[in-house]
Design an enzyme around this catalytic site. Sequence first.
Site, PDB file in Angstrom:
ATOM      1  N   SER A   1     -44.225 -26.725 -51.131  1.00 53.13           N
ATOM      2  CA  SER A   1     -43.928 -25.293 -51.171  1.00 53.13           C
ATOM      3  C   SER A   1     -42.867 -24.964 -50.139  1.00 53.13           C
ATOM      4  CB  SER A   1     -45.205 -24.490 -50.899  1.00 53.13           C
ATOM      5  OG  SER A   1     -44.966 -23.109 -51.035  1.00 53.13           O
ATOM      6  N   ASP A   2     -42.150 -23.886 -50.397  1.00 52.28           N
ATOM      7  CA  ASP A   2     -41.180 -23.407 -49.422  1.00 52.28           C
ATOM      8  C   ASP A   2     -41.060 -21.895 -49.548  1.00 52.28           C
ATOM      9  OD1 ASP A   2     -39.171 -24.524 -47.395  1.00 52.28           O
ATOM     10  OD2 ASP A   2     -38.008 -23.014 -48.467  1.00 52.28           O
ATOM     11  N   THR A   3     -40.854 -21.242 -48.424  1.00 53.53           N
ATOM     12  CA  THR A   3     -40.751 -19.786 -48.385  1.00 53.53           C
ATOM     13  C   THR A   3     -39.448 -19.389 -47.714  1.00 53.53           C
ATOM     14  OG1 THR A   3     -43.154 -19.539 -48.257  1.00 53.53           O
ATOM     15  CG2 THR A   3     -41.834 -17.655 -47.527  1.00 53.53           C
TER      16      THR A   3
ATOM     17  N   ALA B   1     -41.679 -20.671 -53.379  1.00 52.20           N
ATOM     18  CA  ALA B   1     -41.720 -21.599 -54.507  1.00 52.20           C
ATOM     19  C   ALA B   1     -42.852 -22.592 -54.288  1.00 52.20           C
ATOM     20  CB  ALA B   1     -40.394 -22.335 -54.642  1.00 52.20           C
TER      21      ALA B   1
END
Length: 195
Positions: free
Chosen positions: A72-74, A109
Amino acid sequence: MSAQAPVLLRLASASPRRRELLASIGLVAEVMPVNIDETPKPGEPAIEYVLRLARAKAEAGALDTLLPTLGSDTAVVLNGQILGKPIDQAHARQMLEGLSGRCHQVMTAVAVSGPQGLLSLCVTTQVTLRTIATQEIDAYWATGEPIDKAGGYAIQGRAAIFVEHLEGSYSAVVGLPLYETSQLLLRQDVSCWPV
């Protein structure tokens, strides 16, 4: 006394917030951070950036396991510009002054590698911060909370008092959209209700 839930997936992230969010829906993850280059490509739209990183993390984390692997990445995005993590107090002040009294997007994501291949999605949440005085920004920096946070703030911490309005997924702003993540995991045969 209940038995500990079995490990059903791997989390390719060092984020304690993501691990805690998964635990809040009953999922125990094997934590295995991966090291990938998180530099945005020139002209890369924010949504493509977070999806690329989430997919890269899931793929890298899945290399030596049969467990479904979540990456995940923010990104905090203001006027199309990705705001990273602050490098120092001046940088944090610049970001928070830019966000003060304005609406911005938080894009998170999620990608899950598993039996169905690599599945991914991105959730965008609109966040409006109230006007924040410079003295408040400096006091907030002194708490240490903004140091490793995208956009220089943590909605689940003391910065909650700055949030005037939120439209979308609160948990996505923290680091993992739980509804959407649970749906991706279900497609990879990982249920929040193991039998």
